[in-house]
Scaffold this motif. Structure first.
Motif, PDB file in Angstrom:
ATOM      1  N   SER A 163      -2.945 -73.868  45.329  1.00  0.00           N
ATOM      2  CA  SER A 163      -3.306 -75.007  46.504  1.00  0.00           C
ATOM      3  C   SER A 163      -2.188 -76.242  46.261  1.00  0.00           C
ATOM      4  O   SER A 163      -1.650 -76.326  45.073  1.00  0.00           O
ATOM      5  N   GLY A 164      -2.037 -77.075  47.222  1.00  0.00           N
ATOM      6  CA  GLY A 164      -1.264 -78.170  47.013  1.00  0.00           C
ATOM      7  C   GLY A 164      -1.838 -79.148  45.875  1.00  0.00           C
ATOM      8  O   GLY A 164      -0.903 -79.688  45.061  1.00  0.00           O
ATOM      9  N   GLY A 165      -3.096 -79.515  45.671  1.00  0.00           N
ATOM     10  CA  GLY A 165      -3.416 -80.307  44.509  1.00  0.00           C
ATOM     11  C   GLY A 165      -3.279 -79.464  43.192  1.00  0.00           C
ATOM     12  O   GLY A 165      -2.874 -80.014  42.291  1.00  0.00           O
ATOM     13  N   GLN A 166      -3.233 -78.272  43.211  1.00  0.00           N
ATOM     14  CA  GLN A 166      -3.049 -77.604  41.963  1.00  0.00           C
ATOM     15  C   GLN A 166      -1.539 -77.638  41.597  1.00  0.00           C
ATOM     16  O   GLN A 166      -1.156 -77.723  40.421  1.00  0.00           O
ATOM     17  N   ARG A 167      -0.798 -77.451  42.535  1.00  0.00           N
ATOM     18  CA  ARG A 167       0.706 -77.418  42.250  1.00  0.00           C
ATOM     19  C   ARG A 167       1.052 -78.820  41.690  1.00  0.00           C
ATOM     20  O   ARG A 167       1.893 -79.017  40.971  1.00  0.00           O
ATOM     21  N   GLN A 168       0.422 -80.092  42.385  1.00  0.00           N
ATOM     22  CA  GLN A 168       0.774 -81.225  41.974  1.00  0.00           C
ATOM     23  C   GLN A 168       0.254 -81.411  40.446  1.00  0.00           C
ATOM     24  O   GLN A 168       1.096 -81.832  39.552  1.00  0.00           O
ATOM     25  N   ARG A 169      -0.823 -80.851  39.997  1.00  0.00           N
ATOM     26  CA  ARG A 169      -1.225 -80.942  38.605  1.00  0.00           C
ATOM     27  C   ARG A 169      -0.261 -79.891  37.723  1.00  0.00           C
ATOM     28  O   ARG A 169       0.098 -80.432  36.583  1.00  0.00           O
ATOM     29  N   ILE A 170       0.390 -78.934  38.080  1.00  0.00           N
ATOM     30  CA  ILE A 170       1.395 -78.482  37.423  1.00  0.00           C
ATOM     31  C   ILE A 170       2.673 -79.139  37.294  1.00  0.00           C
ATOM     32  O   ILE A 170       3.167 -79.331  36.291  1.00  0.00           O
ATOM     33  N   GLY A 171       2.912 -79.950  38.212  1.00  0.00           N
ATOM     34  CA  GLY A 171       4.015 -80.834  38.221  1.00  0.00           C
ATOM     35  C   GLY A 171       3.836 -81.926  36.997  1.00  0.00           C
ATOM     36  O   GLY A 171       4.378 -82.400  36.574  1.00  0.00           O
TER      37      GLY A 171
END
Length: 396
Positions: A163-171
């Protein structure tokens, strides 16, 4: 975390400019102008501090962050990081410096390579800087995933599976890989849902405390910036127009543009919202390719006078307070005519209640229905039908 403002700044920006040339001609292109994205700004950033940078879209916030990292080479000015001047360094010379300077991008969808696994994305900085071997890098990736609240078993998945939030955590995990000292957060929550925004903001605050990080937090949402920033810089058309501690800025804004931005923040209390006046600015933001002379805000400002159209006011202290600076010829706490800030409204409401002048809060009781006062009809569980006695049978 506590910031020691007596220590040496970790970042010093002086007279920074970034102008993008406007060229005309297909073969022999000739420069005919320039977009002044960042136009002569100066500020300091201390270790462990979060400096919020806010303003409307197109005011130069993101360009400032990228110019500091030398992703955009500044047109002029100085950027000193940990005592080292960066503007004259080549890309090769900048590589070791970037171990201590990282960025979290705004778009969690575009900032991750869709053809790379999450493990490879997070490990890429370690590979570029030749840190560790294959085994230690895999261990570090799993550690970083756990730090940002993701399952370490996700290393072999691809970005489209998150999800978008998970992708931002990856970033964020990628930005932490090299254990930097400064992270530029370029609107890291603007593309996320409100509930996910809160999770990411809490994560960033926890990481700052745990790893002694310094943030330049770029955003356009003043409500978000208020809760994470030690100081806030307000930008307009490539210039910083006000810079102050977060509490001072929100309680006593001096620049008319800051007052307009603060008046647009939604208020959760409906009683306050009904009495609140909003400053609605006239016109559009001028083009950075052709900014107006003098103060760039004068074309939309209700305080503007002749000097505003002729000279740009300097960024100077308010009443000798070095922590509060503004660039305005006519600063002051007053907003547009008739404007009442939420803080003043709450103060007035408390005074009215103390004096017994505020209307009492009405409590609807079940017995109200039998008196026809607009309560709930106990027979139907609905409000009474207009024109009928409460408790009577509804019309067939």
């Amino acid at each position: 975390m506590t910031v020691d403002y007596n220590a040496a700044p970790i970042l010093q920006v002086r007279n920074l400019k970034k102008h993008f040339p406007i060229k005309k001609g297909a073969i022999f292109a000739k420069q005919v102008g320039a977009v002044k994205a960042v136009d002569d700004i100066s500020f300091d950033l201390w270790p462990g501090e979060t400096l919020g940078m806010v303003g409307e879209s197109g005011c130069g916030k993101s360009t400032t962050g990228r110019a500091i990292l030398q992703l955009h080479k500044p047109t002029s000015g100085s950027v000193v990081f940990q005592g080292q001047e960066l503007t004259g360094l080549s890309n090769t010379q900048m590589r070791p410096v970037r171990r201590d300077m990282q960025i979290v991008f705004q778009d969690p969808y575009a900032s991750l390579n869709p053809r790379m696994t999450v493990g490879n994305i997070i490990a890429e900085p370690l590979v570029i800087h030749s840190i560790g071997d294959g085994g230690s890098r895999k261990a570090r990736v799993k550690e970083l995933l756990d730090i940002v609240g993701l399952n370490p078993a996700f290393t072999n998945r691809y970005p489209h599976e998150f999800s978008g939030g998970q992708r931002q955590r990856i970033g964020i995990a990628r930005a932490l890989a090299l254990q930097p000292k400064l992270i530029i957060c370029d609107e890291p929550v603007s593309a996320l849902d409100v509930s996910i925004q809160a999770q990411v903001m809490n994560l960033l605050e926890d990481l700052q405390t745990e790893f002694d990080l310094t943030y330049l937090f770029i955003a356009h949402d003043l409500a978000v910036v208020k809760h994470v920033s030690d100081r806030v810089a307000v930008m307009y058309l490539g210039k910083i127009v006000e810079l102050a501690e977060a509490d001072k800025l929100y309680e006593d804004p001096q620049h008319p543009y800051t007052q307009a931005l603060l008046s647009s923040i939604p208020v959760a209390d409906p009683r306050v919202a009904r009495r609140k006046d909003r400053i609605v600015l006239s016109g559009d933001v001028p083009s950075p390719a052709n900014p107006p002379p003098g103060c760039p805000f004068h074309v939309r400002c209700w305080k503007a006078q002749s000097i505003c159209k002729q000279q740009m006011p300097p960024l100077e202290m308010k009443d000798g307070d070095p922590g509060h600076q503004m660039a305005c010829w006519f600063p002051g706490p007053e907003g547009a005519p008739g404007t009442i800030t939420p803080a003043k409204i709450i103060e007035q409401m408390r005074a009215e209640e103390a004096a017994g002048l505020a209307p009492p809060k009405r409590v609807v009781r079940s017995s109200d229905a039998s008196r026809g006062t607009g309560g709930v009809d106990p027979a139907t569980g609905l409000p009474p039908h207009p024109g009928h006695d409460a408790g009577a049978q509804p019309p067939a």
